[in-house]
Design a protein around this motif. Structure first.
Motif, PDB file in Angstrom:
ATOM      1  N   ILE A 205      28.176  16.458  70.522  1.00  0.00           N
ATOM      2  CA  ILE A 205      26.844  16.082  71.617  1.00  0.00           C
ATOM      3  C   ILE A 205      27.638  16.222  72.877  1.00  0.00           C
ATOM      4  O   ILE A 205      28.479  14.876  72.609  1.00  0.00           O
ATOM      5  N   PRO A 206      26.633  17.011  73.271  1.00  0.00           N
ATOM      6  CA  PRO A 206      26.999  17.637  74.388  1.00  0.00           C
ATOM      7  C   PRO A 206      27.039  16.110  75.295  1.00  0.00           C
ATOM      8  O   PRO A 206      26.150  15.745  76.013  1.00  0.00           O
ATOM      9  N   THR A 207      27.055  15.935  76.197  1.00  0.00           N
ATOM     10  CA  THR A 207      27.289  14.623  77.469  1.00  0.00           C
ATOM     11  C   THR A 207      26.616  14.993  78.570  1.00  0.00           C
ATOM     12  O   THR A 207      26.661  14.649  79.300  1.00  0.00           O
ATOM     13  N   SER A 208      27.136  16.198  79.198  1.00  0.00           N
ATOM     14  CA  SER A 208      26.623  16.841  80.139  1.00  0.00           C
ATOM     15  C   SER A 208      26.304  18.055  80.459  1.00  0.00           C
ATOM     16  O   SER A 208      25.586  18.814  78.722  1.00  0.00           O
ATOM     17  N   PHE A 209      25.571  19.085  81.006  1.00  0.00           N
ATOM     18  CA  PHE A 209      24.216  19.580  81.174  1.00  0.00           C
ATOM     19  C   PHE A 209      24.896  20.776  82.318  1.00  0.00           C
ATOM     20  O   PHE A 209      25.557  20.078  83.084  1.00  0.00           O
ATOM     21  N   GLY A 210      25.446  21.605  81.915  1.00  0.00           N
ATOM     22  CA  GLY A 210      26.318  22.753  82.596  1.00  0.00           C
ATOM     23  C   GLY A 210      25.919  23.714  83.603  1.00  0.00           C
ATOM     24  O   GLY A 210      23.858  22.825  84.279  1.00  0.00           O
ATOM     25  N   SER A 211      25.379  23.858  84.602  1.00  0.00           N
ATOM     26  CA  SER A 211      25.074  24.259  86.266  1.00  0.00           C
ATOM     27  C   SER A 211      24.350  24.721  86.101  1.00  0.00           C
ATOM     28  O   SER A 211      22.779  25.004  86.843  1.00  0.00           O
ATOM     29  N   ASN A 212      24.246  25.587  85.433  1.00  0.00           N
ATOM     30  CA  ASN A 212      22.998  26.978  84.887  1.00  0.00           C
ATOM     31  C   ASN A 212      21.890  25.942  84.643  1.00  0.00           C
ATOM     32  O   ASN A 212      20.905  26.529  85.389  1.00  0.00           O
ATOM     33  N   LEU A 213      21.935  25.089  83.105  1.00  0.00           N
ATOM     34  CA  LEU A 213      21.188  25.088  83.224  1.00  0.00           C
ATOM     35  C   LEU A 213      20.316  23.279  83.979  1.00  0.00           C
ATOM     36  O   LEU A 213      19.125  23.805  84.028  1.00  0.00           O
ATOM     37  N   GLU A 214      20.670  22.875  84.767  1.00  0.00           N
ATOM     38  CA  GLU A 214      20.374  22.104  85.721  1.00  0.00           C
ATOM     39  C   GLU A 214      19.739  22.863  87.107  1.00  0.00           C
ATOM     40  O   GLU A 214      18.679  22.590  87.164  1.00  0.00           O
ATOM     41  N   GLN A 215      20.501  23.666  87.396  1.00  0.00           N
ATOM     42  CA  GLN A 215      19.402  25.149  88.195  1.00  0.00           C
ATOM     43  C   GLN A 215      18.136  25.360  87.996  1.00  0.00           C
ATOM     44  O   GLN A 215      16.616  25.636  88.232  1.00  0.00           O
ATOM     45  N   LEU A 216      17.877  25.596  86.276  1.00  0.00           N
ATOM     46  CA  LEU A 216      16.711  26.187  85.258  1.00  0.00           C
ATOM     47  C   LEU A 216      15.617  24.894  85.288  1.00  0.00           C
ATOM     48  O   LEU A 216      14.416  25.053  85.993  1.00  0.00           O
ATOM     49  N   ALA A 217      16.081  23.829  85.268  1.00  0.00           N
ATOM     50  CA  ALA A 217      15.743  22.366  85.774  1.00  0.00           C
ATOM     51  C   ALA A 217      15.423  22.372  86.781  1.00  0.00           C
ATOM     52  O   ALA A 217      13.576  22.295  86.501  1.00  0.00           O
ATOM     53  N   LYS A 218      15.652  22.212  87.438  1.00  0.00           N
ATOM     54  CA  LYS A 218      14.726  22.733  89.103  1.00  0.00           C
ATOM     55  C   LYS A 218      13.904  23.456  89.416  1.00  0.00           C
ATOM     56  O   LYS A 218      13.369  23.624  90.407  1.00  0.00           O
TER      57      LYS A 218
END
Length: 577
Positions: A205-218
Motif C-alpha cells: 500500500i503506497p503511503t504517498s503520491f507521485g508528483s504527477n498525481l499531485e499535479q493532476l489533483a491540483k
C-alpha cells in the motif's frame, strides 16, 4: 610469515611433482616430509591445514585415504592439480575475496548509520538487494502460521522470489537470513525505524503520491471536467445539511437533511408522512473519470487507510478534502438519496426513494456537538455549541430531533427484522488509538487510547447511512442494475443462550459471534446482521473504491447511458492487490 613460507614450499613441491609425473599420487606423510621436513603427526596436521586453507591450497587435490579398506593406518592421498586448473581456482578465489571485501565494506558502512550510508548513492545491485530485503523484512511481525498462510496466496510467488535474494543478501553480509534480521538491517541503515508499519509494506500500500498525481489533483481543482449530470443535478442547497463526523476527519463524504413536505404540517398526521429524509453522499465521480490516472491509482489502493499515526488517503488529500468532499459552507456536488419511512420504520415502498445527483451546502458538526445539542442538560451550559444565532440553533435542533426520531424508528425496525441488536442491544464503544511524536517518551512516540461511547449522534449517522445503502440496493434490485450486494448469515441463538449471557458487552459479543463473514454477491441476498433484505455500500466513495465504482454505475443508469460495469462490480474483498 610462516604461512607464506609454507605456501612457497607447497608451490615448490607442486611444481616438482608436475615436472616428474603429473599423474602421480602422493601420501600426506610424504608431502609433510617434503614441505615441513618430517612426517610427525604434528607436521602432517600442519601440512593438511596448509593444503586445505593455506595460501597455496589450490595446488593439490585429496583423492582418497590409503588403508581405509585394508585396515592399515589411514593416510590421505593427494595428486597435483594441472596448472590451468590451479590458475582458474586462484582467479576465482581472488574474485570471491574481492566480492567479500565489497560486502564487508558495505556492512561496515551500514553499521555506522546514515552518516556513511545513503541508499540513493549506492549501485543498482545494492538498491535491488534492499528492495528484496524490504519484502523479506515486512514479514517479521507474522507468526509462523500467518507466514504459512501468506505463502499460499497467489501473489506470494513474487514475494518468495524476492525473499530468497533478500536472504542471499543477508548471508553475504554475514547476518542471519531471517525476516527479523532483514528488519534490523533496514533499521540500522536508517531506511526504517522501529515504528515502520510492516503490514502496509507487505500489502504494498503506497503511503504517498507521485508528483504527477499531485499535479493532476491540483489541475482537477482548477479545471474540472464537464459535469455529465448538469441537467439532472437537483438543487438542494435550500435544505440545511449537516455533516456529522469526528473533528479530525478531513474527507467529508456524507451529510443529512430533513425536508418538510408541502402542506404536510397543516394536514397533520404521523411524522413519517410529513418529512423526507435526505442522505447526501459526496460525488467524486463528478470529477474523477473512469480510467484516468487518478482513478487507476484509487483502484490500486482500494480504500483510504486509517492508522494510529494518520490517514493514508485513496486520493491525494488536496483533492479528497477539497472538491471531492462536501466542504462546509460551500456548494458541493453530491449524490442524494431521499427516503420516506413507513409506520414501522422501514422504507415506504409506495413512495419510492429519490436518487439524484444534487447540489448541497453543508454545515459541519462533530458527534460531541450533536450529542450535546440533543441533551437538554448539556445545552444550557454549553454556549450553544458554536452553531450560530438563535434562529440557526432552532433550525439545527429541529432537524437533529427529527433525525434522532427517524434513527430510533429505523433501529427498532431492524431489531424486529432480527438484526444483531435484537440479541445484544448494547452498542460497543468506538475505540480510537492515536499515536503522535513526543520527546517525553522513550521511543519518541506517545499513544492515546480513547473509548467513545455511542450516543444519539452515532445512531443517527449509522441508521441513516444504512437506510441510504438499503434504498440504493432496492433500486438496483428493482431496475436490474448489476451491483456488488453485501450479504451475511447468522447462526441461530436460543433464548436460553441469550438469557444466560449477562447484558451489556457480553451479550453484544454473543451476537457478533453468531454472524458469519460478510460476503459480496451479484444477486440480492439478506444481510442478517443488519436485519435487511438487501444491502449495498455506497456512502463512502471518497475513501472506498467499490463505492466510487458503484456511483459510476448508478449514475450511468440514471442518465440512461451504457453501464460502465455491465458484468457487475468487484467488491474490494474480491479485487486482488
Amino acid at each position: 610469515g610462516d604461512a607464506n613460507a609454507s605456501g612457497e614450499a607447497v608451490l615448490e613441491v607442486w611444481e616438482m611433482l608436475l615436472e616428474d609425473d603429473p599423474s602421480t599420487t602422493i601420501e600426506l606423510t610424504t608431502l609433510a616430509d617434503l614441505i615441513v621436513g618430517d612426517d610427525s603427526s604434528i607436521s602432517c596436521y600442519a601440512t593438511k591445514r596448509v593444503l586445505t586453507d593455506g595460501v597455496a591450497n589450490f595446488c593439490f587435490k585429496e583423492v582418497g585415504i590409503k588403508g581405509k579398506l585394508t585396515g592399515d593406518s589411514a593416510c590421505p592421498q593427494y595428486e597435483p592439480r594441472p596448472t590451468d586448473v590451479v590458475e582458474a581456482l586462484k582467479a576465482k578465489a581472488a574474485a570471491d575475496a574481492k566480492e567479500k571485501a565489497k560486502w564487508d565494506e558495505l556492512n561496515e558502512r551500514i553499521k555506522n548509520g546514515s552518516e556513511q550510508f545513503d541508499l540513493e548513492e549506492e549501485s543498482e545491485e545494492v538498491q535491488a538487494a534492499f528492495l528484496a530485503l524490504k519484502r523479506l523484512g515486512c514479514l517479521a511481525n507474522l507468526s509462523p502460521e500467518e507466514m504459512e498462510r501468506e505463502e499460499k496466496k497467489d501473489a506470494i510467488g513474487v514475494v518468495k522470489a524476492e525473499s530468497l535474494s533478500g536472504k542471499d543478501f543477508l548471508t553475504k553480509l554475514g547476518r542471519k537470513s531471517t525476516p527479523e534480521s532483514a528488519r534490523s538491517l533496514l533499521i540500522d541503515a536508517g531506511i526504517w525505524d522501529i515504528h515502520t508499519n510492516l503490514d502496509m509494506i507487505r500489502l504494498r500500500i503506497p503511503t504517498s503520491f507521485g508528483s504527477n498525481l499531485e499535479q493532476l489533483a491540483k489541475d482537477l481543482e482548477t479545471n474540472p471536467p464537464a459535469d455529465l449530470d448538469a441537467e439532472s443535478r437537483r438543487d438542494l442547497t435550500h435544505l440545511p445539511a449537516f455533516a456529522i463526523d469526528e473533528a479530525s476527519t478531513k474527507e467529508i463524504d456524507d451529510a443529512l437533511s430533513v425536508e418538510i413536505l408541502p402542506d404536510a404540517e397543516k394536514e397533520g398526521g404521523p411524522m413519517h408522512t410529513r418529512q423526507r429524509l435526505w442522505v447526501h453522499i459526496a460525488d467524486p465521480s463528478r470529477y474523477v473519470e473512469l480510467g484516468s490516472p487518478l482513478d487507476k491509482e484509487a483502484r490500486r489502493r482500494l480504500s483510504s487507510h486509517y492508522l494510529p499515526t494518520g490517514t493514508v488517503p485513496m486520493f491525494p488529500m488536496s483533492l479528497a478534502a477539497g472538491p471531492l468532499s462536501l466542504t462546509p459552507d460551500e456548494t458541493s456536488c453530491a449524490l442524494s438519496v431521499g427516503i420516506m419511512l413507513d409506520a414501522d420504520g422501514g422504507i415506504d415502498e409506495s413512495i419510492p426513494p429519490v436518487i439524484t445527483p444534487s447540489k448541497v451546502r453543508t454545515t459541519r458538526l462533530t458527534y460531541e456537538q450533536v450529542d450535546k445539542l440533543l441533551d437538554p442538560f448539556a445545552l444550557a451550559s454549553d454556549d450553544n455549541n458554536n452553531v450560530g444565532g438563535t434562529e440557526d440553533l432552532e433550525i439545527t435542533l429541529d432537524c437533529l430531533r427529527r433525525l434522532e426520531w427517524a434513527s430510533e424508528q429505523r433501529l427498532q425496525w431492524r431489531k424486529d427484522g432480527g438484526s444483531l441488536e435484537s440479541i445484544g442491544p448494547y452498542e460497543l464503544p468506538d475505540m480510537q488509538v492515536k499515536s503522535r511524536p513526543s520527546a517525553d517518551e522513550a521511543d519518541g512516540w506517545a499513544v492515546d487510547i480513547v473509548a467513545r461511547e455511542r450516543y444519539a449522534a452515532s445512531r443517527i449517522v449509522t441508521e441513516l447511512m444504512l437506510a441510504a445503502n438499503e434504498a440504493i440496493a432496492m433500486y438496483g434490485e428493482a431496475k436490474g442494475v448489476p451491483m456488488p450486494f453485501r450479504c451475511q448469515e447468522m447462526d441461530e441463538v436460543s433464548n436460553e443462550e441469550i438469557e444466560a449471557t449477562p447484558e451489556g458487552p457480553c451479550r453484544a459479543w454473543l451476537a457478533i459471534r453468531s454472524t458469519t463473514k460478510s460476503q459480496i454477491s451479484p444477486t440480492p441476498r439478506p444481510h442478517a446482521g443488519l436485519g435487511l433484505d438487501v444491502y449495498i455500500q455506497a456512502t463512502s466513495p471518497v475513501r472506498r473504491y467499490a463505492d466510487l465504482a458503484l456511483h459510476h454505475q448508478l449514475k450511468a443508469h440514471l442518465r440512461g447511458d451504457e453501464l460502465p460495469f455491465p458484468d457487475g462490480i468487484e467488491g474490494e474483498d474480491s479485487v486482488k492487490r
